[in-house]
Design a protein around this motif. Structure first.
Motif, PDB file in Angstrom:
ATOM      1  N   ASP A  32      27.200  43.968 -76.444  1.00 10.46           N
ATOM      2  CA  ASP A  32      27.634  43.734 -77.659  1.00 10.46           C
ATOM      3  C   ASP A  32      27.819  44.902 -78.548  1.00 10.46           C
ATOM      4  O   ASP A  32      26.704  45.414 -78.957  1.00 10.46           O
ATOM      5  CB  ASP A  32      27.021  42.533 -78.310  1.00 10.46           C
ATOM      6  CG  ASP A  32      27.676  41.977 -79.674  1.00 10.46           C
ATOM      7  OD1 ASP A  32      27.874  42.744 -80.202  1.00 10.46           O
ATOM      8  OD2 ASP A  32      27.713  40.857 -79.875  1.00 10.46           O
ATOM      9  N   ASN A  33      28.851  45.675 -78.717  1.00 15.50           N
ATOM     10  CA  ASN A  33      28.780  46.809 -79.438  1.00 15.50           C
ATOM     11  C   ASN A  33      28.473  46.500 -80.842  1.00 15.50           C
ATOM     12  O   ASN A  33      27.762  47.512 -81.557  1.00 15.50           O
ATOM     13  CB  ASN A  33      30.463  47.399 -79.487  1.00 15.50           C
ATOM     14  CG  ASN A  33      30.626  48.057 -78.050  1.00 15.50           C
ATOM     15  OD1 ASN A  33      29.705  48.502 -77.290  1.00 15.50           O
ATOM     16  ND2 ASN A  33      32.138  48.017 -77.877  1.00 15.50           N
ATOM     17  N   GLU A  34      28.970  45.319 -81.529  1.00 14.60           N
ATOM     18  CA  GLU A  34      28.706  45.132 -82.948  1.00 14.60           C
ATOM     19  C   GLU A  34      27.222  44.705 -83.171  1.00 14.60           C
ATOM     20  O   GLU A  34      26.745  45.052 -84.412  1.00 14.60           O
ATOM     21  CB  GLU A  34      29.685  43.994 -83.439  1.00 14.60           C
ATOM     22  CG  GLU A  34      29.418  43.700 -84.746  1.00 14.60           C
ATOM     23  CD  GLU A  34      30.622  42.584 -85.269  1.00 14.60           C
ATOM     24  OE1 GLU A  34      30.344  42.225 -86.568  1.00 14.60           O
ATOM     25  OE2 GLU A  34      31.527  42.381 -84.594  1.00 14.60           O
ATOM     26  N   PRO A  40      28.134  52.492 -77.831  1.00 17.78           N
ATOM     27  CA  PRO A  40      29.328  51.745 -77.690  1.00 17.78           C
ATOM     28  C   PRO A  40      30.075  51.896 -76.240  1.00 17.78           C
ATOM     29  O   PRO A  40      30.246  53.164 -76.089  1.00 17.78           O
ATOM     30  CB  PRO A  40      30.072  52.202 -78.989  1.00 17.78           C
ATOM     31  CG  PRO A  40      29.287  52.674 -80.027  1.00 17.78           C
ATOM     32  CD  PRO A  40      28.351  53.527 -79.075  1.00 17.78           C
ATOM     33  N   PRO A  42      33.563  50.721 -74.253  1.00 16.35           N
ATOM     34  CA  PRO A  42      35.007  50.287 -74.639  1.00 16.35           C
ATOM     35  C   PRO A  42      34.968  48.740 -75.083  1.00 16.35           C
ATOM     36  O   PRO A  42      34.433  47.862 -74.536  1.00 16.35           O
ATOM     37  CB  PRO A  42      35.755  50.130 -73.232  1.00 16.35           C
ATOM     38  CG  PRO A  42      35.165  51.269 -72.423  1.00 16.35           C
ATOM     39  CD  PRO A  42      33.698  51.401 -72.889  1.00 16.35           C
ATOM     40  N   ALA A  43      35.730  48.576 -75.973  1.00 15.16           N
ATOM     41  CA  ALA A  43      35.577  47.357 -76.808  1.00 15.16           C
ATOM     42  C   ALA A  43      35.751  46.074 -76.039  1.00 15.16           C
ATOM     43  O   ALA A  43      35.161  44.965 -76.059  1.00 15.16           O
ATOM     44  CB  ALA A  43      36.949  47.171 -78.082  1.00 15.16           C
ATOM     45  N   LYS A  44      36.720  46.033 -74.987  1.00 10.35           N
ATOM     46  CA  LYS A  44      36.962  44.974 -74.152  1.00 10.35           C
ATOM     47  C   LYS A  44      35.560  44.728 -73.444  1.00 10.35           C
ATOM     48  O   LYS A  44      35.463  43.592 -73.076  1.00 10.35           O
ATOM     49  CB  LYS A  44      38.128  45.270 -73.330  1.00 10.35           C
ATOM     50  CG  LYS A  44      38.402  43.997 -72.448  1.00 10.35           C
ATOM     51  CD  LYS A  44      39.671  44.387 -71.741  1.00 10.35           C
ATOM     52  CE  LYS A  44      40.255  43.329 -70.583  1.00 10.35           C
ATOM     53  NZ  LYS A  44      41.497  43.567 -69.865  1.00 10.35           N
ATOM     54  N   GLY A  46      32.546  45.360 -74.492  1.00  8.17           N
ATOM     55  CA  GLY A  46      31.387  45.296 -75.265  1.00  8.17           C
ATOM     56  C   GLY A  46      31.544  44.110 -76.428  1.00  8.17           C
ATOM     57  O   GLY A  46      31.033  44.244 -77.459  1.00  8.17           O
ATOM     58  N   ASN A  47      32.499  43.149 -76.166  1.00 12.21           N
ATOM     59  CA  ASN A  47      32.584  41.970 -77.005  1.00 12.21           C
ATOM     60  C   ASN A  47      31.573  41.254 -76.409  1.00 12.21           C
ATOM     61  O   ASN A  47      31.792  40.316 -75.384  1.00 12.21           O
ATOM     62  CB  ASN A  47      34.135  41.351 -77.005  1.00 12.21           C
ATOM     63  CG  ASN A  47      34.329  40.159 -77.925  1.00 12.21           C
ATOM     64  OD1 ASN A  47      33.314  39.864 -78.262  1.00 12.21           O
ATOM     65  ND2 ASN A  47      35.536  39.746 -77.967  1.00 12.21           N
ATOM     66  N   ASN A  54      33.121  40.915 -70.129  1.00 12.56           N
ATOM     67  CA  ASN A  54      31.892  41.577 -70.628  1.00 12.56           C
ATOM     68  C   ASN A  54      31.329  42.483 -69.600  1.00 12.56           C
ATOM     69  O   ASN A  54      31.418  42.157 -68.500  1.00 12.56           O
ATOM     70  CB  ASN A  54      30.982  40.690 -71.180  1.00 12.56           C
ATOM     71  CG  ASN A  54      29.769  41.216 -71.941  1.00 12.56           C
ATOM     72  OD1 ASN A  54      28.798  41.560 -71.467  1.00 12.56           O
ATOM     73  ND2 ASN A  54      30.086  41.279 -73.356  1.00 12.56           N
TER      74      ASN A  54
END
Length: 256
Positions: A32-34, A40, A42-44, A46-47, A54
């Protein structure tokens, strides 16, 4: 006659022990990046609310994908329908030749503390879970034979609040694949009265090939040192980090 009866009884007991079901429960905190203090990705990947893509679950080396598509000696038994804000996915696998089942749970990355606390409680033989499969009751959670945590080392950032049982009947064996897990998990695993057969001393990628390799050694009743070497060889094979570095990364037991 008594001797023959005694031999038959011993044989039956041995067969029962040999055929005894073993269970493994894997607790995965989704990357989880957030909400996690990680570099971090890549967003895909790290969601932390998207198990399907994931890094630690649905990606190529994530627990669900790896055991489903790449671990040929494990077969998917059930992909559970989950409606829970914390536990986002659950899968059950069975070893292809042995009576060993593996239950893996994917936790919302924002709920990493809950995931770690659930793992630690289970390591202390708390919170047992029963699952019915083909008229057989399988024991996981605090009744599992082997427990593992996969994910970011949240204990770098927060403390857990757990009341551990002082007396346990069976010492659970555990695998902790997270950065510096021996350093940050030692106190809790000691309080849980669990036996750490594999954990780490440095930064690492907690991907499923290492978990699978360690489980292979556990199934073969290897020693902690043998499992440690097995994990190092596998990690080097995938990460190309050098076998010396890989051997320095993994360890077994508590610091002497």
């Amino acid at each position: 006659m008594k001797k023959i009866f005694f031999l038959i009884l011993i044989s039956l007991l041995c067969c029962k022990m040999y055929s005894q079901v073993k269970t493994i429960h894997v607790y995965v905190a989704l990357c989880d990046n957030e909400n996690q203090g990680i570099v971090p990705v890549p967003a895909k990947l790290g969601n932390g609310k998207d198990p399907k893509h994931n890094l630690y679950w649905g990606a190529g080396y994530g627990v669900k994908s790896f055991f489903k598509f790449k671990a040929k000696d494990w077969k998917l038994v059930k992909d559970f329908e989950i409606d829970d804000p914390v536990l986002l996915d659950r899968v059950l696998f069975k070893h292809s030749t042995k009576k060993i089942y593996l239950l893996a749970d994917a936790y919302d990355g924002a709920k990493i503390q809950t995931c770690i606390e659930d793992f630690l409680l289970a390591s202390n033989s708390q919170n047992p879970i029963s699952i019915e499969v083909n008229s057989e009751t399988l024991k996981f959670g605090g009744d599992a034979d082997l427990l593992s945590y996969i994910g970011h080392d949240g204990l770098m950032e927060f403390n857990v609040d757990i009341t551990y049982k002082k007396e346990i009947i069976k010492k659970r064996e555990v695998i902790v694949l997270a950065c510096y897990s021996q350093k940050y998990f030692s106190k809790e695993i000691e309080h849980a009265k669990a036996n750490p057969i594999l954990w780490t001393t440095h930064l690492m990628a907690p991907e499923a090939y290492t978990l699978k390799s360690a489980i292979d050694g556990w199934i073969k009743n290897e020693t902690g040192k043998q499992i440690e070497e097995r994990a190092a060889q596998t990690y080097h094979a995938y990460q190309k980090c050098g076998i010396k570095g890989a051997r320095n990364l993994f360890t077994t037991g508590f610091k002497k």
